[in-house]
Scaffold this motif. Structure first.
Motif, PDB file in Angstrom:
ATOM      1  N   CYS A  39       0.815  -1.220   0.000  1.00 36.26           N
ATOM      2  CA  CYS A  39       0.000   0.000   0.000  1.00 36.26           C
ATOM      3  C   CYS A  39       0.853   1.278   0.000  1.00 36.26           C
ATOM      4  CB  CYS A  39      -0.939   0.007   1.195  1.00 36.26           C
ATOM      5  SG  CYS A  39      -0.072   0.005   2.788  1.00 36.26           S
ATOM      6  N   THR A  40       2.172   1.153  -0.037  1.00 37.63           N
ATOM      7  CA  THR A  40       3.066   2.312   0.047  1.00 37.63           C
ATOM      8  C   THR A  40       3.026   3.152  -1.226  1.00 37.63           C
ATOM      9  OG1 THR A  40       4.552   1.121   1.518  1.00 37.63           O
ATOM     10  CG2 THR A  40       5.477   3.032   0.388  1.00 37.63           C
ATOM     11  N   TRP A  41       2.871   4.460  -1.051  1.00 39.66           N
ATOM     12  CA  TRP A  41       2.914   5.413  -2.154  1.00 39.66           C
ATOM     13  C   TRP A  41       4.356   5.924  -2.231  1.00 39.66           C
ATOM     14  CZ3 TRP A  41      -0.143   6.158  -6.036  1.00 39.66           C
ATOM     15  CH2 TRP A  41      -0.006   7.300  -6.812  1.00 39.66           C
ATOM     16  N   VAL A  42       4.997   5.751  -3.381  1.00 38.99           N
ATOM     17  CA  VAL A  42       6.399   6.137  -3.558  1.00 38.99           C
ATOM     18  C   VAL A  42       6.455   7.400  -4.401  1.00 38.99           C
ATOM     19  CG1 VAL A  42       8.650   5.418  -4.433  1.00 38.99           C
ATOM     20  CG2 VAL A  42       7.119   3.723  -3.423  1.00 38.99           C
ATOM     21  N   ASN A  61       2.099   3.619  -6.764  1.00 36.59           N
ATOM     22  CA  ASN A  61       1.803   2.644  -5.717  1.00 36.59           C
ATOM     23  C   ASN A  61       2.764   1.469  -5.857  1.00 36.59           C
ATOM     24  OD1 ASN A  61       0.281  -0.118  -5.196  1.00 36.59           O
ATOM     25  ND2 ASN A  61      -0.475   1.388  -3.730  1.00 36.59           N
ATOM     26  N   TRP A  62       3.505   1.170  -4.810  1.00 34.98           N
ATOM     27  CA  TRP A  62       4.517   0.107  -4.864  1.00 34.98           C
ATOM     28  C   TRP A  62       3.900  -1.241  -5.223  1.00 34.98           C
ATOM     29  CZ3 TRP A  62       9.207  -1.389  -5.558  1.00 34.98           C
ATOM     30  CH2 TRP A  62       9.553  -2.697  -5.233  1.00 34.98           C
ATOM     31  N   PHE A  65       3.000  -1.469  -8.904  1.00 34.05           N
ATOM     32  CA  PHE A  65       4.239  -1.501  -9.679  1.00 34.05           C
ATOM     33  C   PHE A  65       4.880  -2.887  -9.605  1.00 34.05           C
ATOM     34  CE2 PHE A  65       8.877  -1.311  -9.381  1.00 34.05           C
ATOM     35  CZ  PHE A  65       9.180  -0.902 -10.671  1.00 34.05           C
ATOM     36  N   PHE A  66       4.992  -3.436  -8.401  1.00 32.66           N
ATOM     37  CA  PHE A  66       5.632  -4.735  -8.216  1.00 32.66           C
ATOM     38  C   PHE A  66       4.852  -5.843  -8.925  1.00 32.66           C
ATOM     39  CE2 PHE A  66       6.685  -8.612  -5.845  1.00 32.66           C
ATOM     40  CZ  PHE A  66       8.063  -8.609  -6.017  1.00 32.66           C
ATOM     41  N   ALA A  67       3.528  -5.788  -8.838  1.00 31.28           N
ATOM     42  CA  ALA A  67       2.698  -6.794  -9.507  1.00 31.28           C
ATOM     43  C   ALA A  67       2.889  -6.726 -11.023  1.00 31.28           C
ATOM     44  CB  ALA A  67       1.233  -6.599  -9.140  1.00 31.28           C
ATOM     45  N   ALA A  68       2.964  -5.527 -11.580  1.00 33.04           N
ATOM     46  CA  ALA A  68       3.167  -5.374 -13.023  1.00 33.04           C
ATOM     47  C   ALA A  68       4.534  -5.909 -13.439  1.00 33.04           C
ATOM     48  CB  ALA A  68       3.022  -3.904 -13.423  1.00 33.04           C
ATOM     49  N   ARG A  69       5.567  -5.615 -12.641  1.00 30.96           N
ATOM     50  CA  ARG A  69       6.916  -6.126 -12.945  1.00 30.96           C
ATOM     51  C   ARG A  69       6.935  -7.648 -12.847  1.00 30.96           C
ATOM     52  NH1 ARG A  69      10.868  -5.166 -15.127  1.00 30.96           N
ATOM     53  NH2 ARG A  69      12.459  -5.299 -13.574  1.00 30.96           N
ATOM     54  N   ASN A  70       6.230  -8.199 -11.886  1.00 34.11           N
ATOM     55  CA  ASN A  70       6.174  -9.641 -11.708  1.00 34.11           C
ATOM     56  C   ASN A  70       5.474 -10.298 -12.903  1.00 34.11           C
ATOM     57  OD1 ASN A  70       6.498 -12.109 -10.501  1.00 34.11           O
ATOM     58  ND2 ASN A  70       4.932 -11.809  -8.964  1.00 34.11           N
TER      59      ASN A  70
END
Length: 89
Positions: A39-42, A61-62, A65-70
């Motif tokens: 839930c972290t906003w970077v 939103n971290w 972003f992480f889900a898209a990279r995954n």
């Protein structure tokens, strides 16, 4: 880590991990991974931006972003720094 580059507004630069093999000496490494909560906003920290040093990144939103990279299998995709290049302002 690239989140630190965004939070620091480029004061600290993210680098791509690379290792050089030394055939004469044994190498021992211990990986350390840090990821913010999903839930972290970077975005650049307020205290580091001003009229002389404007924000260089838009926030994201971290977790998304992480889900898209995954889903992209962490491929580089011929982009200089795929981790944060598309968040640059």
């Amino acid at each position: 880590m690239f989140t630190i580059q965004v939070w620091s507004n480029d004061k600290y630069e993210s680098v791509e991990h690379r290792a050089v093999v030394n055939s004469e000496k044994e190498r021992f490494s211990i990986p350390y991974f840090f990821n913010p909560a999903h839930c972290t906003w970077v975005e650049p920290l307020e205290e580091l931006i001003n009229e002389h040093n404007p924000a260089k990144y838009k926030g994201y939103n971290w977790g998304k972003f992480f889900a898209a990279r995954n889903r992209g299998n962490f491929k580089k995709l011929d982009v200089e720094n795929i981790q944060i290049s598309h968040f640059r302002i």
